[in-house]
Motif scaffolding. Structure first.
Motif, PDB file in Angstrom:
ATOM      1  N   GLN A  12       0.792  -1.228   0.000  1.00 49.49           N
ATOM      2  CA  GLN A  12       0.000   0.000   0.000  1.00 49.49           C
ATOM      3  C   GLN A  12       0.828   1.282   0.000  1.00 49.49           C
ATOM      4  OE1 GLN A  12      -2.904  -0.286   3.166  1.00 49.49           O
ATOM      5  NE2 GLN A  12      -3.621  -2.297   2.491  1.00 49.49           N
ATOM      6  N   GLN A  13       2.089   1.212   0.460  1.00 48.76           N
ATOM      7  CA  GLN A  13       2.896   2.422   0.583  1.00 48.76           C
ATOM      8  C   GLN A  13       4.215   2.397  -0.168  1.00 48.76           C
ATOM      9  OE1 GLN A  13       1.825   2.689   5.263  1.00 48.76           O
ATOM     10  NE2 GLN A  13       3.226   4.273   4.557  1.00 48.76           N
ATOM     11  N   TRP A  14       4.688   1.210  -0.544  1.00 42.26           N
ATOM     12  CA  TRP A  14       6.059   1.136  -1.046  1.00 42.26           C
ATOM     13  C   TRP A  14       6.173   0.480  -2.416  1.00 42.26           C
ATOM     14  CZ3 TRP A  14       9.453   4.166   1.199  1.00 42.26           C
ATOM     15  CH2 TRP A  14       9.223   4.553   2.528  1.00 42.26           C
ATOM     16  N   ILE A  15       5.130   0.576  -3.217  1.00 43.09           N
ATOM     17  CA  ILE A  15       5.190   0.168  -4.618  1.00 43.09           C
ATOM     18  C   ILE A  15       4.922   1.421  -5.467  1.00 43.09           C
ATOM     19  CG2 ILE A  15       4.142  -1.211  -6.448  1.00 43.09           C
ATOM     20  CD1 ILE A  15       5.723  -2.923  -4.581  1.00 43.09           C
ATOM     21  N   PHE A  16       5.830   1.712  -6.396  1.00 45.46           N
ATOM     22  CA  PHE A  16       5.747   2.955  -7.172  1.00 45.46           C
ATOM     23  C   PHE A  16       5.905   2.651  -8.666  1.00 45.46           C
ATOM     24  CE2 PHE A  16       7.954   3.562  -3.140  1.00 45.46           C
ATOM     25  CZ  PHE A  16       7.208   4.549  -2.521  1.00 45.46           C
ATOM     26  N   ASP A  17       5.544   3.616  -9.488  1.00 48.35           N
ATOM     27  CA  ASP A  17       5.910   3.482 -10.895  1.00 48.35           C
ATOM     28  C   ASP A  17       7.264   4.150 -11.099  1.00 48.35           C
ATOM     29  OD1 ASP A  17       5.598   6.293 -11.454  1.00 48.35           O
ATOM     30  OD2 ASP A  17       3.442   5.978 -11.663  1.00 48.35           O
ATOM     31  N   LYS A  18       7.886   3.871 -12.232  1.00 48.83           N
ATOM     32  CA  LYS A  18       9.261   4.331 -12.451  1.00 48.83           C
ATOM     33  C   LYS A  18       9.368   5.854 -12.435  1.00 48.83           C
ATOM     34  CE  LYS A  18       9.400   1.465 -15.975  1.00 48.83           C
ATOM     35  NZ  LYS A  18       9.793   0.721 -17.204  1.00 48.83           N
ATOM     36  N   THR A  19       8.386   6.519 -13.013  1.00 47.60           N
ATOM     37  CA  THR A  19       8.426   7.976 -13.058  1.00 47.60           C
ATOM     38  C   THR A  19       8.423   8.573 -11.656  1.00 47.60           C
ATOM     39  OG1 THR A  19       7.236   7.974 -15.169  1.00 47.60           O
ATOM     40  CG2 THR A  19       7.259  10.040 -13.915  1.00 47.60           C
TER      41      THR A  19
END
Length: 303
Positions: A12-19
């Motif tokens: 919920q907090q530590w998955i991001f997209d590359k940008t």
């Protein structure tokens, strides 16, 4: 715990997209270009692993062993910390030592030590492997009041990390079962120990790029299996099984591509020579940081 990933703070907090990742690194990207930062990703993972190994060797007669999962957790803590902070805010060698110590506690590794015990091995490791001088004095490097407290605060107390190791074991077991049923001869997959070892190695190596910040563990796990089997020249054995696996194949392809790009960069990365140049550009730390405030810079440099 694996089945609860989607409800976890990791998901919920530590998955991001590359940008988003590169945007959060904006302050440090004023100093490094993207390729240089990717080389730093390789270096920091190698450095943390080397410090942990040096520590383990120094306590060889005490029966203390640092598991790979603990090292993986420390690397993840370090990478997450520098998504929200700049290298200018606090010396990364101090953060790395604190991350190792905190990971030991979270992963329940029995150690009679403190974060400073890891920090004192920093000088040895940097000089031995990269010929980089370093004085392990926290007060000189933007020292902090209670570094462990600051690390936990910046991580939002999100200390449970879901690694790809467990889903990878489940995928491999499913692959073996599929191969048995598909062959119709009850002939097991050849060299399963070698396959498992190679998959484990690729999963560990994936910590040297950003896939763990972008994809959930099962995607990294499956991608590690694909890369491992291809490196062994056995990728075609997965074809029938992959058709049956219920995953987002576009994410797997993207993850596999990023792992291969990391390997290509790593292969051309002359660490002993290039790390010196990268360290020379490392932003100087500000003055001591507490968990309450950051004050104007008064310190000189890292070395």
């Amino acid at each position: 715990m694996a089945q609860n990933f989607w409800k976890s703070s990791h998901a919920q907090q530590w998955i991001f997209d590359k940008t988003e990742i590169w945007k959060q690194r904006g302050e440090d990207m004023k100093v490094y270009n993207e390729e240089e930062y990717n080389r730093l990703n390789i270096f920091w993972a190698n450095f943390i692993t080397a410090v942990a190994t040096e520590y383990a060797h120094s306590h060889a007669n005490g029966g203390y062993k640092l598991r790979q999962q603990m090292i993986a957790t420390a690397i993840v803590y370090f990478k997450r910390f520098y998504l929200r902070q700049s290298f200018r805010d606090i010396c990364p060698f101090l953060v790395a030592s604190t991350a190792l110590f905190l990971a030991c506690k979270v992963e329940e590794t029995s150690i009679p030590t403190s974060a400073s015990s890891f920090l004192k091995h920093t000088s040895t490791v940097l000089q031995k492997r990269w010929a980089v001088p370093f004085e392990p004095n926290p007060a000189k490097h933007g020292g902090i009041y209670d570094p462990e407290f600051l690390l936990v605060e910046i991580l939002d107390c999100c200390l449970v990390v879901h690694h790809p190791f467990r889903p990878m074991a489940e995928f491999l077991d499913d692959f073996r079962q599929f191969s048995l049923s598909a062959s119709g001869t009850n002939t097991p997959v050849k060299d399963t120990d070698a396959i498992e070892a190679q998959c484990q190695k690729v999963a560990n190596d994936s910590l040297r790029c950003d896939v763990g910040l972008i994809f959930p563990p099962h995607i990294v796990a499956l991608s590690s299996i694909i890369v491992a089997m291809e490196l062994m020249g056995r990728g075609e054995e997965l074809e029938g099984w992959l058709v049956e696996v219920d995953v987002d194949i576009e994410k797997v392809i993207d993850c596999v591509d990023q792992i291969y790009k990391m390997y290509t960069l790593w292969k051309s990365f002359d660490e002993k020579e290039e790390v010196k140049k990268l360290m020379a550009k490392l932003p100087k730390p500000n003055s001591p940081i507490t968990h309450q405030q950051q004050q104007p810079s008064t310190s000189n440099n890292y070395f």
